[in-house]
Motif scaffolding. Structure first.
Motif, short mmCIF file in Angstrom:
data_model
loop_
_atom_site.label_atom_id
_atom_site.label_comp_id
_atom_site.label_asym_id
_atom_site.label_seq_id
_atom_site.Cartn_x
_atom_site.Cartn_y
_atom_site.Cartn_z
N SER A 14 -35.07 86.53 56.09
CA SER A 14 -35.70 85.43 55.00
C SER A 14 -34.56 84.85 54.41
CB SER A 14 -36.51 86.25 54.49
OG SER A 14 -35.55 86.77 53.57
N HIS A 15 -33.65 85.84 54.57
CA HIS A 15 -32.06 85.96 53.55
C HIS A 15 -31.16 83.87 53.46
CE1 HIS A 15 -29.14 86.66 56.21
NE2 HIS A 15 -28.46 85.85 55.79
N SER A 16 -31.66 83.41 54.62
CA SER A 16 -30.73 82.19 54.54
C SER A 16 -31.93 81.16 53.53
CB SER A 16 -30.84 81.72 56.13
OG SER A 16 -29.83 82.77 56.86
N PHE A 17 -33.49 81.03 53.89
CA PHE A 17 -34.27 80.90 53.58
C PHE A 17 -33.82 80.53 51.66
CE2 PHE A 17 -38.96 79.64 51.22
CZ PHE A 17 -38.79 78.36 51.92
N GLY A 18 -34.41 81.85 51.07
CA GLY A 18 -33.84 82.50 50.07
C GLY A 18 -32.16 81.45 49.05
N THR A 19 -31.18 81.62 50.12
CA THR A 19 -30.33 80.82 49.70
C THR A 19 -30.37 79.34 49.43
OG1 THR A 19 -28.34 82.40 50.89
CG2 THR A 19 -28.35 80.11 50.55
N ARG A 20 -31.26 78.71 50.40
CA ARG A 20 -31.73 77.84 50.40
C ARG A 20 -32.70 77.08 49.52
NH1 ARG A 20 -30.44 72.19 49.85
NH2 ARG A 20 -32.77 70.81 50.47
N GLN A 21 -33.47 78.39 48.81
CA GLN A 21 -34.68 77.91 47.75
C GLN A 21 -33.40 78.40 46.04
OE1 GLN A 21 -36.94 76.72 49.36
NE2 GLN A 21 -38.52 77.65 47.85
N VAL A 22 -32.67 78.98 45.79
CA VAL A 22 -31.57 79.01 45.20
C VAL A 22 -31.22 77.95 44.76
CG1 VAL A 22 -30.35 80.11 44.00
CG2 VAL A 22 -31.27 81.41 45.32
N LEU A 23 -30.67 77.32 46.02
CA LEU A 23 -29.73 75.85 45.32
C LEU A 23 -30.50 74.89 45.43
CD1 LEU A 23 -26.80 77.43 47.94
CD2 LEU A 23 -26.76 77.95 45.62
N HIS A 30 -23.05 81.43 50.79
CA HIS A 30 -24.43 81.77 52.57
C HIS A 30 -24.89 82.28 52.45
CE1 HIS A 30 -20.83 84.38 53.67
NE2 HIS A 30 -22.13 84.57 54.10
N ASP A 31 -24.80 83.23 51.34
CA ASP A 31 -25.36 85.21 51.21
C ASP A 31 -26.11 85.04 50.13
OD1 ASP A 31 -25.38 85.92 53.96
OD2 ASP A 31 -23.93 87.00 53.01
N ILE A 32 -26.34 84.30 49.26
CA ILE A 32 -27.45 84.42 47.85
C ILE A 32 -28.36 84.63 48.19
CG2 ILE A 32 -28.06 83.41 46.23
CD1 ILE A 32 -26.33 81.35 45.93
N GLY A 33 -29.21 84.94 49.47
CA GLY A 33 -30.22 85.38 49.61
C GLY A 33 -30.45 86.84 49.89
N LYS A 34 -29.14 86.64 50.46
CA LYS A 34 -29.07 88.44 50.31
C LYS A 34 -29.42 89.52 49.32
CE LYS A 34 -26.51 89.62 54.97
NZ LYS A 34 -25.34 89.80 55.12
N LEU A 35 -29.32 89.12 48.54
CA LEU A 35 -29.55 89.71 47.17
C LEU A 35 -31.21 90.10 47.00
CD1 LEU A 35 -27.87 87.08 44.62
CD2 LEU A 35 -26.87 89.72 45.29
N GLN A 36 -32.35 89.69 48.01
CA GLN A 36 -33.36 90.13 47.79
C GLN A 36 -34.13 91.37 48.64
OE1 GLN A 36 -35.88 86.85 48.68
NE2 GLN A 36 -34.65 86.15 49.91
N ILE A 37 -32.81 90.99 49.48
CA ILE A 37 -33.34 92.46 51.22
C ILE A 37 -32.99 93.81 50.17
CG2 ILE A 37 -31.98 92.77 53.28
CD1 ILE A 37 -33.29 90.20 52.65
N PRO A 38 -33.94 94.66 50.47
CA PRO A 38 -33.72 95.55 49.38
C PRO A 38 -31.95 96.29 50.33
CG PRO A 38 -35.60 95.78 50.88
CD PRO A 38 -35.01 94.51 51.19
N ASP A 39 -31.48 97.07 49.42
CA ASP A 39 -30.44 98.11 49.73
C ASP A 39 -30.64 99.08 51.01
OD1 ASP A 39 -29.13 96.87 47.49
OD2 ASP A 39 -28.89 99.06 46.59
N GLU A 40 -31.75 99.59 50.98
CA GLU A 40 -31.85 100.53 52.11
C GLU A 40 -31.69 99.67 53.31
OE1 GLU A 40 -33.59 101.70 48.80
OE2 GLU A 40 -33.96 99.81 49.61
N ILE A 41 -32.14 98.67 53.38
CA ILE A 41 -31.68 97.64 55.57
C ILE A 41 -30.37 97.08 55.27
CG2 ILE A 41 -32.47 95.29 56.27
CD1 ILE A 41 -35.37 96.06 54.84
N ILE A 42 -29.59 96.58 54.20
CA ILE A 42 -28.37 95.88 53.93
C ILE A 42 -27.31 97.62 54.35
CG2 ILE A 42 -26.46 95.77 52.50
CD1 ILE A 42 -28.30 93.04 53.15
N GLU A 43 -27.17 98.73 54.47
CA GLU A 43 -27.01 99.81 54.27
C GLU A 43 -27.60 101.05 55.14
OE1 GLU A 43 -26.22 101.61 50.55
OE2 GLU A 43 -24.52 100.19 50.03
N GLY A 44 -28.51 100.44 56.01
CA GLY A 44 -28.75 101.05 57.68
C GLY A 44 -28.29 101.51 58.17
N ARG A 45 -28.47 103.05 58.25
CA ARG A 45 -27.21 103.49 59.45
C ARG A 45 -27.45 103.49 61.51
NH1 ARG A 45 -22.75 105.99 57.42
NH2 ARG A 45 -22.69 106.08 55.40
N SER A 46 -29.02 102.53 61.54
CA SER A 46 -29.54 102.47 63.35
C SER A 46 -29.98 101.09 62.63
CB SER A 46 -30.44 103.85 62.57
OG SER A 46 -31.41 103.34 61.90
#
Length: 418
Positions: A306-315, A278-294
């Motif tokens: 955009s990550h859910s759309f990215g999952t669809r595009q990959v599969l 389900h989260d394949i699209g999260k690979l395109q999200i910059p680390d700084e956003i994934i690990e943001g502390r706020s």
């Protein structure tokens, strides 16, 4: 779980499967989504220049597509895309080998991936490595570094102006980083302008379309495909220490809830795979956003959407799993139709997607995050019930979770007790 015979085998084009994995891996590039595909193209063209047969050309194309499968972090990807060598490069080579070596259809690529950042002067003394494997690994190294040196000039189409400098820089590594015969093949191949013009996006997409005609349709057992999904989940979850085992936890919990709700074994197995993917699209999200502390800014949240759309595009290439692809990419859709990014709700939103939606939220809340501590099962249930009231979660799915709450909590954290 044993899957009924109807799901034991899938007819899948292995070429499409390789390109699906490659598309996922390329997402890590964020601003440059074609690195793996260019390396695959360069590897195959170098192989042709060397006079290698079609089988070797296709093997090297696939190895080029997948050479960075051990990279999940956008920070690591940036470091790998800067210079000819990087001190930490071997880590992703080792991880790539570990991911592929137990996946039977692609295990033959594992030793090539393992050594694709090893200098030729080291490889040629490695007696335990077959000569062919050493040469193939070094060819991927050369193709990779050609692209790294040329990539900064693609956006403004300035590659031709810098071709001479790139050729000189790589020629200087003849016999040290790269095998002499590989460097000679590159210098001969890159004399023409067409070599460099072929690295532009339109040409790369055309090349990929041509390569997709080299189909390799075969029957792949369900167990093999499930293993492939587990590989992709490991790539996804390695993006950050805060997402470790997230996809596996969502998969296990989705499968458990589906069984409790009376879904048959086939549906349970398929929903488990959708949870892994389900989260394949999260690979395109910059680390700084994934690990943001706020809290995310509005702009950051739009990027995250955009990550859910990215999952669809990959599969989307894998026609044999169209239902799994839908469930995976609809995991942020809600019954009221106000989820994202497709705004599918009501009767159009299947139970499987509703289950994954709840499992995704449950697992994320149960897991440690940089901006909060993990929540207890009672706190998670309260949040899910609030979402039911607002039309953002399926009431029956949440009721199934509530009926086995503590066990669901352990399953979400991959701590099954029965």
């Amino acid at each position: 779980m044993t899957v009924p015979a109807v799901e034991q085998d899938l007819t899948i084009d292995l070429r499409q499967l390789v390109m699906t994995i490659a598309h996922a891996v390329d997402l890590v590039g964020v601003d440059d989504l074609l690195h793996g595909r260019r390396v695959g193209m360069l590897a195959r063209e170098l192989a042709r220049q060397l006079g290698l047969d079609e089988r070797a050309q296709l093997l090297l194309y696939d190895a080029g597509l997948l050479h960075d499968c051990g990279v999940s972090s956008t920070r690591v990807h940036r470091q790998l895309a800067v210079d000819l060598e990087w001190p930490g490069a071997q880590e992703h080579c080792i991880r790539g080998e570990e991911l592929l070596r137990d996946f039977r259809p692609l295990a033959h690529l594992a030793p090539v991936i393992r050594h694709h950042h090893t200098r030729w002067e080291v490889l040629r003394r490695e007696t335990a490595l077959p000569p062919g494997t050493a040469l193939f690994a070094n060819l991927i190294f050369l193709a990779d570094r050609i692209d790294v040196l040329a990539a900064p000039f693609h956006p403004d189409q300035g590659t031709l102006s810098h071709a001479g400098d790139i050729r000189m820089r790589l020629a200087a590594e003849r016999g040290r980083l790269f095998a002499p015969r590989l460097v000679d093949a590159f210098l001969a191949l890159s004399e023409g302008e067409a070599f460099w013009l072929a690295l532009q996006p339109d040409a790369v997409h055309d090349y990929q379309a041509e390569m997709e005609s080299h189909g390799d349709t075969r029957v792949i057992g369900w167990a093999d495909f499930e293993r492939c999904a587990e590989i992709l989940a490991r790539i996804i979850d390695a993006k950050s220490p805060y997402t470790e085992q997230h996809s596996r936890g969502v998969s296990l919990l989705s499968r458990h809830v589906a069984a409790k709700m009376g879904c048959d074994p086939v549906a349970c197995a398929k929903i488990g795979v959708a949870g892994l993917l389900h989260d394949i699209g999260k690979l395109q999200i910059p680390d700084e956003i994934i690990e943001g502390r706020s809290a995310l800014t509005a702009h950051e949240f739009d990027i995250m959407k955009s990550h859910s759309f990215g999952t669809r595009q990959v599969l989307r290439r894998l026609h044999a799993i169209e239902d799994i692809a839908r469930w995976a990419s609809w995991h942020h859709e809600t019954p009221d139709g106000h989820g994202y990014p497709f705004h599918i709700g009501g009767d159009a939103l299947p139970l499987e997607a509703r289950i994954i939606n709840v499992a995704d939220i449950f697992q994320a809340l149960a897991q440690d995050r940089p901006y909060r501590r993990p929540l207890a099962s009672g706190q998670i249930l309260a949040i899910l019930k609030e979402r039911v009231v607002r039309g953002q979660a399926d009431a029956a799915v949440v009721a199934a979770v509530e009926g086995d709450l503590n066990h669901c909590h352990r399953i979400a954290l991959c701590r099954q007790t029965r």
